[in-house]
Scaffold this active site. Structure first.
Site, mmCIF file in Angstrom:
data_model
loop_
_atom_site.group_PDB
_atom_site.id
_atom_site.type_symbol
_atom_site.label_atom_id
_atom_site.label_comp_id
_atom_site.label_asym_id
_atom_site.label_seq_id
_atom_site.Cartn_x
_atom_site.Cartn_y
_atom_site.Cartn_z
ATOM 1 N N THR A 70 -70.995 -67.903 -26.981
ATOM 2 C CA THR A 70 -71.856 -67.071 -26.346
ATOM 3 C C THR A 70 -70.767 -65.781 -25.718
ATOM 4 O O THR A 70 -70.904 -64.913 -25.904
ATOM 5 C CB THR A 70 -72.995 -67.513 -25.347
ATOM 6 O OG1 THR A 70 -73.640 -68.506 -25.860
ATOM 7 C CG2 THR A 70 -73.619 -66.401 -24.781
ATOM 8 N N ASN A 148 -77.309 -70.174 -38.355
ATOM 9 C CA ASN A 148 -77.702 -71.614 -37.560
ATOM 10 C C ASN A 148 -78.941 -72.066 -38.127
ATOM 11 O O ASN A 148 -79.297 -73.037 -37.841
ATOM 12 C CB ASN A 148 -77.414 -71.132 -36.295
ATOM 13 C CG ASN A 148 -78.309 -70.034 -35.619
ATOM 14 O OD1 ASN A 148 -78.163 -68.851 -36.085
ATOM 15 N ND2 ASN A 148 -79.217 -70.006 -34.894
ATOM 16 N N THR A 234 -58.636 -70.873 -14.431
ATOM 17 C CA THR A 234 -57.902 -72.210 -14.947
ATOM 18 C C THR A 234 -58.358 -72.846 -16.130
ATOM 19 O O THR A 234 -59.731 -72.926 -16.158
ATOM 20 C CB THR A 234 -57.867 -73.252 -13.877
ATOM 21 O OG1 THR A 234 -57.159 -72.571 -12.682
ATOM 22 C CG2 THR A 234 -56.818 -74.299 -14.039
ATOM 23 N N CYS A 322 -81.380 -72.577 -28.569
ATOM 24 C CA CYS A 322 -81.524 -71.558 -27.536
ATOM 25 C C CYS A 322 -83.050 -70.975 -27.248
ATOM 26 O O CYS A 322 -83.666 -70.552 -26.564
ATOM 27 C CB CYS A 322 -80.567 -70.516 -27.386
ATOM 28 S SG CYS A 322 -78.953 -70.955 -28.027
HETATM 29 N N1 PLP Z 1 -73.536 -68.608 -32.495
HETATM 30 C C1 PLP Z 1 -74.269 -69.323 -33.229
HETATM 31 C C2 PLP Z 1 -74.512 -69.087 -34.679
HETATM 32 C C3 PLP Z 1 -74.812 -70.524 -32.813
HETATM 33 O O1 PLP Z 1 -75.382 -71.366 -33.397
HETATM 34 C C4 PLP Z 1 -74.656 -70.913 -31.507
HETATM 35 C C5 PLP Z 1 -75.308 -72.131 -30.777
HETATM 36 O O2 PLP Z 1 -76.542 -72.184 -31.014
HETATM 37 C C6 PLP Z 1 -73.955 -69.884 -30.634
HETATM 38 C C7 PLP Z 1 -73.363 -68.760 -31.082
HETATM 39 C C8 PLP Z 1 -73.852 -70.262 -29.017
HETATM 40 O O3 PLP Z 1 -72.711 -71.269 -29.109
HETATM 41 P P1 PLP Z 1 -72.361 -71.866 -27.614
HETATM 42 O O4 PLP Z 1 -73.438 -72.709 -27.181
HETATM 43 O O5 PLP Z 1 -71.287 -72.215 -27.563
HETATM 44 O O6 PLP Z 1 -72.493 -70.593 -26.583
#
Ligand code: PLP
Length: 375
Positions: A70, A148, A234, A322
């Site tokens: 993210t 995803n 860090t 999410c």
């Molecule tokens: N981008 C994609 C395509 C994802 O599937 C995800 C997680 O669901 C993310 C970004 C976000 O990843 P993170 O959990 O490391 O912030």
């Protein structure tokens, strides 16, 4: 429990846990310290950076560790927008992850405009439409490598070439593709590439942004000179080491893992389609990740099916993790089909090479059972 939600997160491998423990319990120095204890931690981080670079075919100097994908997505978009304040348009595909879409929307408050390109019915971004919306105002194009929710793979080389020809920076969220299919940045001009450890059997809370040498960069975190001045704070050394271990193992085994998981996914898909009437696989006619299938069950509310399957010990999801605590139907299936109903009837099954054939047979039976009960 049968875990078929690997696009949400994956199990950290034992070798990953062991590597992390070593840097948590023994080699826990600050990598910025000048003493040899600190230098040992720094050497670990340097090695890890090379491992991440190897996973995607780039140089280690391009890799910036971040606290998540993210953050990497946010940083890429912000970097491109800040680099050229006269360019106010951000172009993304409507099926992008919320870490791209929400950042684009947030920047609209600062006078930017987020333009969403529709996918075709297959789930692949519409290249003709993409080419049409790019204009001299465009600060960045952001299109993901693989989706995803459906696993659909976009023609990244073509998009990269198109953006290069129009002199527009290109960001690619490769979170779901990395470690599952080969990525070689030497053969395509991607300016920013996002990665996340926890989707490839590494730990949560660590990601990376690969930034090409000519791409503008603007930090989101100001502070010390960590990450070559690109991200103050860090370093989370145990997480970085776990990420690198997971990346190296994925790279070594990429073909074997892919063929094993593809066989399991194909059996699951075929088993469900045969056992349950009125089902559809989204993205079936597109190139797809070997581990993902997204199935629509006509007349069945996906959230109800997810919870019935959960009661039978099967973990799946009705959209991106999410989003799963919200009632909104999948924005990906909505963009592909234009139908709210179909978007609220889709279930994502995302497998790992660690799943067994027996688990797949039990999952098929459980899905059949649950859908029969609901219908
Ligand atoms: N981008 C994609 C395509 C994802 O599937 C995800 C997680 O669901 C993310 C970004 C976000 O990843 P993170 O959990 O490391 O912030």
């Amino acid at each position: 429990m049968i875990y078929l939600d690997n696009n949400a997160t994956t199990k950290p491998l034992p070798a990953v846990q062991a590597e992390m423990l070593e840097y948590l319990a023994t080699k826990w120095a600050n990598p910025s310290s000048a003493h040899s204890f600190g230098l040992e931690a720094k050497a670990g981080v340097d090695r890890a950076r090379r491992a991440i670079a190897d996973l995607v075919g780039t140089e280690s100097g391009m890799v910036v560790f971040t606290g998540s994908a993210t953050e990497a997505n946010n940083t890429a978009i912000l970097s491109a927008v800040r680099a050229r304040p006269s360019r106010r348009q951000i172009v993304a595909c409507a099926t992008e992850h919320s870490a791209v879409l929400a950042m684009g929307q947030a920047l609209e408050a600062d006078g930017c405009k987020l333009v969403l390109v529709k996918p075709m019915a297959t789930g692949i971004v519409n290249l003709a439409e993409l080419s049409e919306v790019i204009n001299p105002e465009t600060a960045l194009v952001s299109v993901m490598w693989a989706n995803n929710e459906t696993g659909v793979i976009n023609p990244v080389a073509e998009i990269a070439a198109l953006c290069r020809a129009r002199a527009v920076p290109f960001h690619c969220d490769a979170v779901q593709a990395a470690g599952k299919i080969p990525i070689d940045l030497r053969s395509m001009p991607v300016d920013y590439l996002t990665l996340s450890a926890h989707k490839l059997h590494g730990p949560k809370g660590i990601g990376a942004l690969v930034v090409a040498s000519q791409a503008p960069f603007s930090p989101m975190h100001f502070g010390g000179h960590q990450e070559n001045g690109r991200r103050g704070g860090t370093e989370n050394v145990p997480a970085i080491m776990g990420f690198a271990k997971a990346a190296s193992l994925a790279l070594t085994d990429i073909a074997t893992r892919a063929s094993r998981v593809r066989e399991l996914r194909d059996r699951l898909e075929q088993g469900i389609l045969e056992a349950v009437a009125e089902t559809v696989v989204y993205g079936m006619n597109a190139p797809r990740l070997p581990n993902t299938t997204n199935i629509g069950f006509n007349g069945i509310d996906s959230d109800t099916l997810v919870s019935l399957l959960d009661q039978r010990g099967i973990c799946v999801s009705s959209g991106s993790a999410c989003m799963s605590d919200s009632v909104a139907p999948s924005h990906v299936i909505l963009a592909m089909t234009g139908s709210f109903q179909r978007a609220s009837e889709a279930i994502r099954f995302s497998l790992s090479y660690l799943n067994s054939s027996e688990e797949i047979e039990r999952a098929i039976a459980a899905v059949k059972d649950a859908v029969t009960y609901l219908r």
